[in-house]
Design a protein around this motif. Structure first.
Motif, PDB file in Angstrom:
ATOM      1  N   SER A   7      37.369  43.854  30.440  1.00 44.06           N
ATOM      2  CA  SER A   7      36.273  44.063  31.395  1.00 44.06           C
ATOM      3  C   SER A   7      34.899  43.834  30.768  1.00 44.06           C
ATOM      4  O   SER A   7      33.928  43.623  31.480  1.00 44.06           O
ATOM      5  CB  SER A   7      36.337  45.475  31.980  1.00 44.06           C
ATOM      6  OG  SER A   7      36.123  46.442  30.973  1.00 44.06           O
ATOM      7  N   LYS A  10      33.844  40.639  31.997  1.00 45.73           N
ATOM      8  CA  LYS A  10      33.879  40.440  33.449  1.00 45.73           C
ATOM      9  C   LYS A  10      32.937  41.365  34.213  1.00 45.73           C
ATOM     10  O   LYS A  10      32.485  41.023  35.290  1.00 45.73           O
ATOM     11  CB  LYS A  10      35.312  40.670  33.959  1.00 45.73           C
ATOM     12  CG  LYS A  10      36.316  39.710  33.378  1.00 45.73           C
ATOM     13  CD  LYS A  10      37.719  40.075  33.814  1.00 45.73           C
ATOM     14  CE  LYS A  10      38.726  39.178  33.124  1.00 45.73           C
ATOM     15  NZ  LYS A  10      40.082  39.621  33.367  1.00 45.73           N
ATOM     16  N   ASN A  11      32.678  42.527  33.662  1.00 48.51           N
ATOM     17  CA  ASN A  11      31.881  43.532  34.342  1.00 48.51           C
ATOM     18  C   ASN A  11      30.501  43.610  33.676  1.00 48.51           C
ATOM     19  O   ASN A  11      30.406  43.955  32.496  1.00 48.51           O
ATOM     20  CB  ASN A  11      32.606  44.885  34.251  1.00 48.51           C
ATOM     21  CG  ASN A  11      31.890  45.998  34.980  1.00 48.51           C
ATOM     22  OD1 ASN A  11      30.674  46.059  35.022  1.00 48.51           O
ATOM     23  ND2 ASN A  11      32.674  46.913  35.532  1.00 48.51           N
ATOM     24  N   HIS A  14      29.749  46.907  31.821  1.00 45.97           N
ATOM     25  CA  HIS A  14      30.468  47.023  30.555  1.00 45.97           C
ATOM     26  C   HIS A  14      29.870  46.078  29.510  1.00 45.97           C
ATOM     27  O   HIS A  14      29.759  46.441  28.327  1.00 45.97           O
ATOM     28  CB  HIS A  14      31.953  46.721  30.734  1.00 45.97           C
ATOM     29  CG  HIS A  14      32.653  47.704  31.618  1.00 45.97           C
ATOM     30  ND1 HIS A  14      34.018  47.698  31.777  1.00 45.97           N
ATOM     31  CD2 HIS A  14      32.189  48.726  32.392  1.00 45.97           C
ATOM     32  CE1 HIS A  14      34.376  48.671  32.616  1.00 45.97           C
ATOM     33  NE2 HIS A  14      33.273  49.297  33.007  1.00 45.97           N
TER      34      HIS A  14
END
Length: 161
Positions: A7, A10-11, A14
């Protein structure tokens, strides 16, 4: 050593909490995160002092949220890869010091030293203060120690003996 979750890439929350991905390092993520904060420090250091303080203050408060949210998402209170606190701690360490590679290196070494050994009250805060604020505050305290020593060194060096 905690493995960095996928993540991180992707986030965006984060990614920021992991210090623009620097905390994903499999070796010494706190040290790598602090190193990653140095180029950003040189950019921040071009700001007037008041604006520098404002940006670092905002980075602290946003960091409390980023770190808490990421910790909750990962189910780990203070994942070793969460290094936004190192970014802010390093920037605070360097507050109002001369901007040079030598001072930047001294700040890096002293900040890492205090962040690792955690003298009182840093260790106390690290163990007892929860949430995103808890993740951030021990690095702020390490920055106070490191910054105080650097300012003392600057003062002594500026004396005309």
């Amino acid at each position: 050593m905690n493995k960095a979750p996928a993540s991180v890439w992707k986030n965006p929350i984060h990614f920021l909490a992991f210090g623009l991905g620097s905390g994903a390092s499999p070796w010494a993520p706190g040290t790598v995160g602090t190193l990653a904060a140095i180029p950003l420090y040189f950019l921040l250091a071009t700001l007037p002092l008041g604006l520098y303080i404002l940006v670092v203050g905002l980075a602290f408060w946003v960091g409390c949220w980023l770190c808490e949210r990421t910790s909750e998402d990962l189910g780990v209170h203070d994942h070793s890869g969460i290094v936004w606190d190192e970014f802010v701690g390093y920037w605070l360490t360097m507050l109002a010091l001369p901007v040079s590679l030598g001072w930047a290196l001294a700040g890096f070494l002293l900040f890492r030293f205090f962040d690792i050994i955690k003298p009182w009250p840093i260790r106390w805060a690290d163990r007892r203060v929860a949430g995103g604020f808890g993740i951030m505050i021990d690095d702020v305290l390490a920055a106070v120690y490191a910054g105080a020593l650097l300012h003392f060194a600057y003062f002594v060096m500026s004396l005309n003996w």
